[in-house]
Design a protein around this motif. Structure first.
Motif, PDB file in Angstrom:
ATOM      1  N   GLY A 100     -15.762  -0.401   1.442  1.00  0.00           N
ATOM      2  CA  GLY A 100     -16.317  -1.113   2.309  1.00  0.00           C
ATOM      3  C   GLY A 100     -16.630  -0.720   3.787  1.00  0.00           C
ATOM      4  O   GLY A 100     -16.940  -1.693   4.643  1.00  0.00           O
ATOM      5  N   GLU A 101     -16.615   0.696   3.964  1.00  0.00           N
ATOM      6  CA  GLU A 101     -16.742   1.263   5.162  1.00  0.00           C
ATOM      7  C   GLU A 101     -18.266   1.556   5.569  1.00  0.00           C
ATOM      8  O   GLU A 101     -18.764   2.451   5.894  1.00  0.00           O
ATOM      9  CB  GLU A 101     -16.015   2.536   5.392  1.00  0.00           C
ATOM     10  CG  GLU A 101     -14.515   2.463   5.206  1.00  0.00           C
ATOM     11  CD  GLU A 101     -13.839   3.775   5.485  1.00  0.00           C
ATOM     12  OE1 GLU A 101     -14.499   4.826   5.740  1.00  0.00           O
ATOM     13  OE2 GLU A 101     -12.670   3.817   5.684  1.00  0.00           O
ATOM     14  N   THR A 133      -9.802  -2.930   5.339  1.00  0.00           N
ATOM     15  CA  THR A 133     -11.088  -2.817   4.615  1.00  0.00           C
ATOM     16  C   THR A 133     -10.895  -1.766   3.395  1.00  0.00           C
ATOM     17  O   THR A 133     -10.493  -0.823   3.940  1.00  0.00           O
ATOM     18  CB  THR A 133     -12.298  -2.669   5.060  1.00  0.00           C
ATOM     19  OG1 THR A 133     -12.484  -3.588   6.172  1.00  0.00           O
ATOM     20  CG2 THR A 133     -13.497  -2.590   4.260  1.00  0.00           C
ATOM     21  N   VAL A 188     -13.109  -2.855   8.744  1.00  0.00           N
ATOM     22  CA  VAL A 188     -14.262  -2.280   8.629  1.00  0.00           C
ATOM     23  C   VAL A 188     -13.813  -0.656   7.987  1.00  0.00           C
ATOM     24  O   VAL A 188     -14.203  -0.414   6.946  1.00  0.00           O
ATOM     25  CB  VAL A 188     -15.381  -2.328   9.455  1.00  0.00           C
ATOM     26  CG1 VAL A 188     -16.551  -1.667   8.813  1.00  0.00           C
ATOM     27  CG2 VAL A 188     -15.732  -3.734   9.599  1.00  0.00           C
ATOM     28  N   TYR A 217      -9.605  -7.086  -1.340  1.00  0.00           N
ATOM     29  CA  TYR A 217      -8.399  -6.769  -0.908  1.00  0.00           C
ATOM     30  C   TYR A 217      -7.254  -6.838  -2.107  1.00  0.00           C
ATOM     31  O   TYR A 217      -7.354  -7.536  -2.861  1.00  0.00           O
ATOM     32  CB  TYR A 217      -7.969  -7.673   0.498  1.00  0.00           C
ATOM     33  CG  TYR A 217      -9.289  -7.739   1.153  1.00  0.00           C
ATOM     34  CD1 TYR A 217      -9.178  -7.031   2.196  1.00  0.00           C
ATOM     35  CD2 TYR A 217     -10.073  -9.234   1.150  1.00  0.00           C
ATOM     36  CE1 TYR A 217     -10.329  -7.034   3.041  1.00  0.00           C
ATOM     37  CE2 TYR A 217     -11.083  -8.955   2.221  1.00  0.00           C
ATOM     38  CZ  TYR A 217     -10.995  -8.089   3.085  1.00  0.00           C
ATOM     39  OH  TYR A 217     -12.123  -8.321   4.011  1.00  0.00           O
ATOM     40  N   ASP A 249     -17.187 -10.829   8.672  1.00  0.00           N
ATOM     41  CA  ASP A 249     -15.728 -10.671   8.195  1.00  0.00           C
ATOM     42  C   ASP A 249     -14.938 -11.857   8.108  1.00  0.00           C
ATOM     43  O   ASP A 249     -15.409 -12.732   8.916  1.00  0.00           O
ATOM     44  CB  ASP A 249     -15.101  -9.583   9.132  1.00  0.00           C
ATOM     45  CG  ASP A 249     -14.950  -9.992  10.614  1.00  0.00           C
ATOM     46  OD1 ASP A 249     -15.957 -10.363  11.171  1.00  0.00           O
ATOM     47  OD2 ASP A 249     -13.884  -9.603  11.236  1.00  0.00           O
ATOM     48  N   PRO A 250     -14.050 -11.865   7.177  1.00  0.00           N
ATOM     49  CA  PRO A 250     -13.841 -10.748   6.060  1.00  0.00           C
ATOM     50  C   PRO A 250     -14.720 -10.864   4.849  1.00  0.00           C
ATOM     51  O   PRO A 250     -14.640 -11.982   4.466  1.00  0.00           O
ATOM     52  CB  PRO A 250     -12.332 -11.020   5.974  1.00  0.00           C
ATOM     53  CG  PRO A 250     -12.092 -12.404   5.982  1.00  0.00           C
ATOM     54  CD  PRO A 250     -12.933 -12.864   7.316  1.00  0.00           C
ATOM     55  N   HIS A 266     -17.780  -6.013  -0.714  1.00  0.00           N
ATOM     56  CA  HIS A 266     -17.034  -4.938  -1.273  1.00  0.00           C
ATOM     57  C   HIS A 266     -16.028  -5.171  -2.258  1.00  0.00           C
ATOM     58  O   HIS A 266     -16.014  -6.323  -2.819  1.00  0.00           O
ATOM     59  CB  HIS A 266     -16.187  -3.973  -0.169  1.00  0.00           C
ATOM     60  CG  HIS A 266     -15.465  -4.867   0.898  1.00  0.00           C
ATOM     61  ND1 HIS A 266     -14.341  -5.666   0.308  1.00  0.00           N
ATOM     62  CD2 HIS A 266     -15.555  -5.127   2.154  1.00  0.00           C
ATOM     63  CE1 HIS A 266     -13.830  -6.333   0.988  1.00  0.00           C
ATOM     64  NE2 HIS A 266     -14.365  -6.289   2.368  1.00  0.00           N
ATOM     65  N   GLU A 318     -11.376  -8.286   9.121  1.00  0.00           N
ATOM     66  CA  GLU A 318     -11.224  -7.083   8.430  1.00  0.00           C
ATOM     67  C   GLU A 318     -11.599  -5.952   9.343  1.00  0.00           C
ATOM     68  O   GLU A 318     -12.378  -6.170  10.341  1.00  0.00           O
ATOM     69  CB  GLU A 318     -12.039  -7.090   7.159  1.00  0.00           C
ATOM     70  CG  GLU A 318     -13.654  -6.896   7.502  1.00  0.00           C
ATOM     71  CD  GLU A 318     -14.436  -6.653   6.236  1.00  0.00           C
ATOM     72  OE1 GLU A 318     -14.033  -5.735   5.156  1.00  0.00           O
ATOM     73  OE2 GLU A 318     -15.456  -7.190   5.709  1.00  0.00           O
TER      74      GLU A 318
END
Length: 292
Positions: free
Chosen positions: A220-221, A216, A139, A230, A270-271, A227, A137
């Motif tokens: 999800g940052e 992401t 991020v 998707y 990740d992910p 988070h 991912e």
């Protein structure tokens, strides 16, 4: 004229014979020979060897070290031949065609990828054909990832790339030709296998892997363990890209893994929040999980 004492004359004669013998040896060994090289190399041959750079290792010449103990990958994808949603199957097949015939492409900087090796750092032949897919991912947003890949990075520790990116809206961006080696997973191994392309550092799966990264979501940052997940469009696009690679290279479903699973340093997660059931459904409807 003074006469030369007899003892000195004898010494001079002996020294002359030794010198002549040595010159004879040198002349004989410097003379080009046909056939195989003699067991005693000549002075000329030794000097020639000193002028030559070290030869590359011959295939199989040295044993390559294997990766450290690491849990083997147990794929969450189950074998199934049932198509549960013909409408979804048709839609995904169309997406596969779009990915293969009209992809969105970005040219990244050459410092962020390399060529696939046919020999490892020890001279042993290795198969550079893609045999593994690693999921990642971004991020941060997809634009941030593209900016990173298109920026020159002279230092090895800053170099990174994937082969494809998938935006939240389902857009597939092909960042790197699958024939090239992406720098997606540094110190890594898959089921006891890696390739060391530099004897001074650890091995990696990059030489036989394809890397794909999902954008992401905004929440999800951060470095939290999860988070919101998707989008459905991302899973559709992911299944389409995977289908293309699986068919092209004969990659089995059990060789679709995650960055978390291959990372040997235990630093990657990740992910995050990946829904394996969503991917299961789509690959199943594409007929890619029918293993009899």
């Amino acid at each position: 004229m003074r006469s030369v004492p007899r003892p000195l004359l004898v010494c001079i004669s002996a020294a002359g014979l030794v010198l002549l013998g040595g010159l004879g040896w040198l002349a004989r060994d410097m003379t080009p020979q046909t056939g195989e090289r003699s067991a005693n190399p000549s002075l000329l041959e030794l000097l020639e060897e000193m002028r030559q750079p070290p030869a590359s290792p011959e295939p199989g010449r040295r044993r390559a070290p294997g990766p450290p103990p690491h849990p083997s990958w147990q794929s969450p994808l189950r074998s199934s031949c049932a198509i549960t949603d013909p409408g979804q199957a048709k839609k995904l097949q169309q997406l596969v065609g779009q990915v293969e015939t009209s992809p969105v492409q970005v040219r990244i900087h050459p410092t962020n990828y390399g060529e696939r090796f046919s020999l490892d750092a020890y001279g042993n032949p290795v198969d550079p054909t893609p045999q593994l897919v690693v999921l990642h991912e971004t991020v941060y947003g997809i634009g941030s990832a593209i900016n990173t890949f298109t920026t020159p990075h002279p230092r090895d520790e800053d170099q990174v790339s994937y082969h494809s990116l998938i935006g939240e809206d389902g857009a597939v961006v092909q960042v790197l030709d699958p024939a090239k080696r992406a720098f997606g997973a540094g110190n890594s191994a898959f089921n006891g296998r890696w390739v060391k392309t530099n004897a001074k550092v650890g091995g990696s799966v990059n030489n036989f892997a394809l890397h794909i990264s999902l954008e992401t979501p905004l929440d999800g940052e951060d470095s939290d363990p999860s988070h919101s997940g998707y989008s459905a469009a991302q899973y559709d696009a992911l299944a389409a890209q995977l289908a293309s690679w699986m068919r092209r290279y004969g990659i089995p479903a059990e060789n679709i893994t995650t960055h978390r699973a291959v990372d040997l340093g235990g630093e990657r997660a990740d992910p995050r929040s990946f829904n394996w059931q969503a991917l299961q459904q789509r690959l199943q409807n594409l007929g890619l999980l029918c293993r009899r």
